[in-house]
Write a protein that holds these residues in place. Structure first.
Motif, PDB file in Angstrom:
ATOM      1  N   VAL A  14     -10.465   3.418  -5.156  1.00 13.03           N
ATOM      2  CA  VAL A  14     -10.269   2.092  -5.891  1.00 13.03           C
ATOM      3  C   VAL A  14     -11.238   1.546  -5.727  1.00 13.03           C
ATOM      4  O   VAL A  14     -11.742   0.976  -4.449  1.00 13.03           O
ATOM      5  N   GLN A  53     -14.200  -2.050  -6.089  1.00 10.97           N
ATOM      6  CA  GLN A  53     -14.015  -3.582  -6.073  1.00 10.97           C
ATOM      7  C   GLN A  53     -13.924  -4.001  -7.371  1.00 10.97           C
ATOM      8  O   GLN A  53     -12.892  -4.967  -7.868  1.00 10.97           O
ATOM      9  N   TYR A 102     -12.937  -2.105  -9.952  1.00 11.14           N
ATOM     10  CA  TYR A 102     -11.996  -1.249 -10.653  1.00 11.14           C
ATOM     11  C   TYR A 102     -12.870   0.031 -11.182  1.00 11.14           C
ATOM     12  O   TYR A 102     -12.308   0.963 -11.258  1.00 11.14           O
ATOM     13  N   GLY A 154      -5.264  -8.262 -13.082  1.00  7.96           N
ATOM     14  CA  GLY A 154      -4.326  -7.584 -12.363  1.00  7.96           C
ATOM     15  C   GLY A 154      -4.051  -6.053 -13.024  1.00  7.96           C
ATOM     16  O   GLY A 154      -3.755  -5.074 -12.420  1.00  7.96           O
ATOM     17  N   ARG A 204      -5.901  -4.355 -14.677  1.00 10.01           N
ATOM     18  CA  ARG A 204      -7.057  -3.421 -14.625  1.00 10.01           C
ATOM     19  C   ARG A 204      -6.907  -2.697 -13.139  1.00 10.01           C
ATOM     20  O   ARG A 204      -7.367  -1.771 -13.019  1.00 10.01           O
ATOM     21  N   GLN A 205      -6.429  -3.425 -12.324  1.00 10.32           N
ATOM     22  CA  GLN A 205      -6.236  -3.122 -10.808  1.00 10.32           C
ATOM     23  C   GLN A 205      -5.190  -2.016 -10.771  1.00 10.32           C
ATOM     24  O   GLN A 205      -5.492  -1.087 -10.165  1.00 10.32           O
ATOM     25  N   ARG A 206      -4.118  -2.103 -11.690  1.00 13.14           N
ATOM     26  CA  ARG A 206      -3.071  -1.226 -11.689  1.00 13.14           C
ATOM     27  C   ARG A 206      -3.664   0.205 -12.168  1.00 13.14           C
ATOM     28  O   ARG A 206      -2.961   1.156 -12.082  1.00 13.14           O
ATOM     29  N   PRO A 263     -10.071  -3.948  -2.993  1.00 17.93           N
ATOM     30  CA  PRO A 263      -9.633  -4.077  -4.585  1.00 17.93           C
ATOM     31  C   PRO A 263      -8.932  -5.083  -5.027  1.00 17.93           C
ATOM     32  O   PRO A 263      -8.905  -5.387  -6.096  1.00 17.93           O
ATOM     33  N   LEU A 264      -8.733  -6.134  -3.973  1.00 20.02           N
ATOM     34  CA  LEU A 264      -8.070  -7.350  -4.553  1.00 20.02           C
ATOM     35  C   LEU A 264      -8.921  -8.542  -4.426  1.00 20.02           C
ATOM     36  O   LEU A 264      -8.423  -9.710  -4.802  1.00 20.02           O
ATOM     37  N   LEU A 314      -9.150 -11.068  -7.303  1.00 20.26           N
ATOM     38  CA  LEU A 314      -7.717 -11.662  -8.174  1.00 20.26           C
ATOM     39  C   LEU A 314      -7.525 -12.853  -7.421  1.00 20.26           C
ATOM     40  O   LEU A 314      -7.977 -13.186  -6.356  1.00 20.26           O
ATOM     41  N   ARG A 330      -2.890 -11.673  -5.655  1.00 20.54           N
ATOM     42  CA  ARG A 330      -3.333 -10.934  -4.561  1.00 20.54           C
ATOM     43  C   ARG A 330      -2.049 -10.619  -3.667  1.00 20.54           C
ATOM     44  O   ARG A 330      -2.003  -9.773  -3.047  1.00 20.54           O
ATOM     45  N   MET A 381      -0.084  -8.013  -4.953  1.00 23.70           N
ATOM     46  CA  MET A 381      -0.403  -6.721  -5.191  1.00 23.70           C
ATOM     47  C   MET A 381      -0.724  -6.029  -3.697  1.00 23.70           C
ATOM     48  O   MET A 381      -0.383  -4.894  -3.714  1.00 23.70           O
TER      49      MET A 381
END
Lengths: 345, 291
Positions: free
Chosen positions: A82, A84, A86, A139, A141-143, A162-163, A166, A171, A174
């Protein structure tokens, strides 16, 4: 999911005269959640990218499940990454992104679709399959990035801050979800962050990195309360490094000859909290500020060193009345006083 | 709204619009008026009467259609070679370190700073029977006879590719450079080798630049004159050369105007095609989504 241990052996990487990784060794157990924590330029991302295969090493070895993968190209390592930012494919929708690794593995379309939808459900993105990437929030996109990284059952998960993009509330939510996902899947995870609170919250163990070396690798509690070096002490939180001679035992039994690390929140203004074997120090109040859950006081010791003291608001009835210039005594229990070997002040 | 302030706002807008006036005047007088004049000319007979005779004459001539075919062959051939050479080149530039990329870019742009006439005659010197290329080929024993590299289609194509390659590479390189390098890394981490990563990530994401580059190549080459005239040796006759010959040999302004309009229509068709392709690509409707 089967989990794999990772071994990093004497890894070295230089960019010209700049040493990004200076003889780093590391053992990560199967199923462990390990965080590489450090300031920017400490080598944490370089180390992660070396495990991923994107950074070619000058020296050393990386083993995955006992097998040497040092010279294996990234596309053969079977790692879920994952990034930074995405790194979702903007020309594919959510479903196509998650199906991508499955399509590469020639998994039949029906099967691939079912697994992709399962992965999306795991990260709570049911109903988003047909969305465009551009139409998603940070958030979300992160998922998607998480779903895409777990869908092909990788041997290890690598996460590069990865967070960091956000906002604070998201954050924290997540952090919890990533940790839960890790616990559900039991997958070995290497997580990179520069946020010490995030590292403390999420990790089984933390490797604190500084200028290309690992300064300490330990559980969150030990890294926080028992730092091996001054750098670790200060990076993990508000730490006071006190030279020998500026604090005394409350009962006066022993003169303290070592360099001590005492966290700001370990102090109290009431000696009763510290106990008879605790330590005491005294100084002139230079500044005070109210921060909601606590008061922050800056004391200047007679040695001219400044000490930061954080008093919980519930125990700080008297703080509002303290005036700068006044002499204040602060006390800390013995259990919270930690000697740092070889630290210089 | 305060009427005085509204008037100020209007005056400001008008001032900025007026800045485009000189350009509009020049385009209007130097491009649009001559085209209208050519349209009128195409309907005029040598006797000065209006008729469609010029159209009948030109469109029924086999020479016109063979010229049209040659034009398309040259354009498509140039585009094909530009893609073959230009796509790997752009990819190399986009993945090189910035300093190396800038240096390579300077080398690529260098030919654009020299006159096309100089370059075309330069190729003549290199490619003719006793030229440098043939001297090397025969001298090293690779060929026994000098190859016919110039005064034919091959020579013309070489000259045109040399001219068009930088103009093709520029937009493609710009598009590829803007692709987040983490995307190819992500593709690799999921199991894509370099070939697959190029096919499923880099090419789809630089499609806009590739279409732009192709459009530039096509539109330039449709009207190419000097290169086929010098390197074609009279054997390669695209529409541009037919127009020139119709004028210089037959002084037939009417027929030449029809040929000119034919070229213009061709350009418009190509332009619309590429524009539509671009539009479809940016809206991601071409099904490039799936690996």
């Amino acid at each position: 999911m089967k989990s794999f241990p990772i071994t990093v052996e004497s890894v070295r990487k230089a960019y010209g005269s700049y040493l990004a990784l200076d003889d780093v060794s590391l053992e990560i157990e199967a199923g462990e959640f390990l965080t590489l924590l450090g300031p920017s330029g400490s080598g944490k991302t370089t180390l992660l990218m070396a495990v991923a295969g994107f950074v070619l090493l000058d020296n050393g070895k990386i083993l995955l499940g006992g097998r040497d993968i040092t010279r294996l190209p990234p596309n053969k390592r079977e790692l879920g990454i994952v990034f930074q930012n995405y790194a979702l494919f903007p020309h594919m929708n959510v479903l196509a992104n998650v199906e991508y690794p499955l399509a590469l593995r020639k998994i039949p379309r029906v099967d691939a679709r079912r697994r992709a939808l399962d992965a999306l459900a795991r990260v709570k993105l049911e109903g988003f399959a047909q969305r465009d990437i551009a139409a998603l929030s940070g958030g979300q996109r992160q998922r998607v990035a998480l779903a895409r990284a777990i869908v092909f059952k990788p041997r290890v998960m690598l996460m590069d801050e990865p967070l960091s993009a956000l906002d604070k509330n998201l954050r924290e939510a997540m952090q919890y979800e990533i940790r839960r996902l890790h616990d559900d899947l039991g997958i070995t995870t290497i997580y990179v962050t520069h946020d010490q609170r995030e590292a403390l919250t999420m990790s089984d163990r933390i490797a604190v990195m500084n200028s290309g070396r690992i300064e300490q690798i330990d559980t969150p509690e030990r890294v926080y309360h028992r730092p091996l070096t001054r750098f670790v002490a200060e990076f993990m939180g508000e730490a006071n490094i006190v030279p020998p001679g500026s604090v005394r035992r409350i009962d006066g039994v022993d003169a303290l000859r070592e360099t001590l690390m005492i966290r700001a929140e370990s102090f109290h203004l009431d000696p009763a909290f510290a106990g008879p074997d605790g330590v005491a120090l005294e100084g002139v109040l230079r500044a005070k500020s109210f921060r909601g859950e606590n008061w922050l006081l800056t004391l200047e010791l007679d040695t001219r060193q400044e000490v930061l003291i954080s008093v919980p608001a519930t125990l700080a009835a008297g703080c509002a009345d303290l005036a700068p210039g006044q002499r204040v005594a602060a006390f800390a229990p013995a259990a919270k006083v930690h000697a740092i070997a070889g630290a210089k002040v | 709204m305060d009427p005085a302030l509204a008037a100020d706002a209007r005056r400001e807008r008008r001032f900025f619009l007026s800045l485009s006036l000189p350009a509009l005047v020049i385009v209007g007088s130097a491009a649009i008026l001559p085209i209208l004049w050519i349209v009128r000319q195409s309907f005029l007979t040598t006797a000065g009467e209006y008729s469609v005779g010029n159209y009948e004459k030109v469109l029924s001539s086999g020479l016109t259609w063979s010229a049209l075919l040659t034009t398309l062959e040259l354009s498509i051939g140039t585009l094909a070679v530009c893609m073959l050479l230009g796509l790997p080149l752009a990819l190399a530039l986009a993945s090189a370190r910035p300093r190396v990329a800038n240096l390579l870019m300077a080398f690529i742009m260098l030919p654009l700073w020299t006159s096309i006439l100089v370059r075309t005659y330069g190729w003549l010197v290199l490619l003719r029977r006793d030229g440098l290329v043939n001297a090397v080929l025969t001298g090293s024993g690779l060929t026994t006879e000098p190859l016919p590299l110039v005064y034919n289609f091959t020579g013309t194509l070489i000259g045109m590719v040399h001219y068009m390659l930088p103009l093709f590479v520029l937009p493609v390189y710009a598009a590829m450079r803007d692709i987040d390098p983490n995307l190819t890394r992500a593709a690799a981490s999921m199991g894509a080798g370099l070939g697959l990563a190029i096919r499923t990530v880099i090419l789809p994401l630089s499609a806009g630049g590739i279409v732009s580059g192709s459009m530039i190549v096509f539109i330039y080459t449709l009207g190419f004159f000097i290169t086929p005239a010098v390197l074609g040796g009279g054997k390669v006759n695209p529409i541009s050369i037919r127009i020139e010959r119709t004028l210089s040999t037959f002084q037939d302004w009417g027929a030449a105007s029809v040929l000119g309009l034919l070229l213009l229509v061709l350009l418009a068709l190509v332009g619309v095609t590429f524009w539509a392709a671009r539009l479809l690509l940016t809206q991601n409707k071409l099904g490039v989504a799936h690996a």
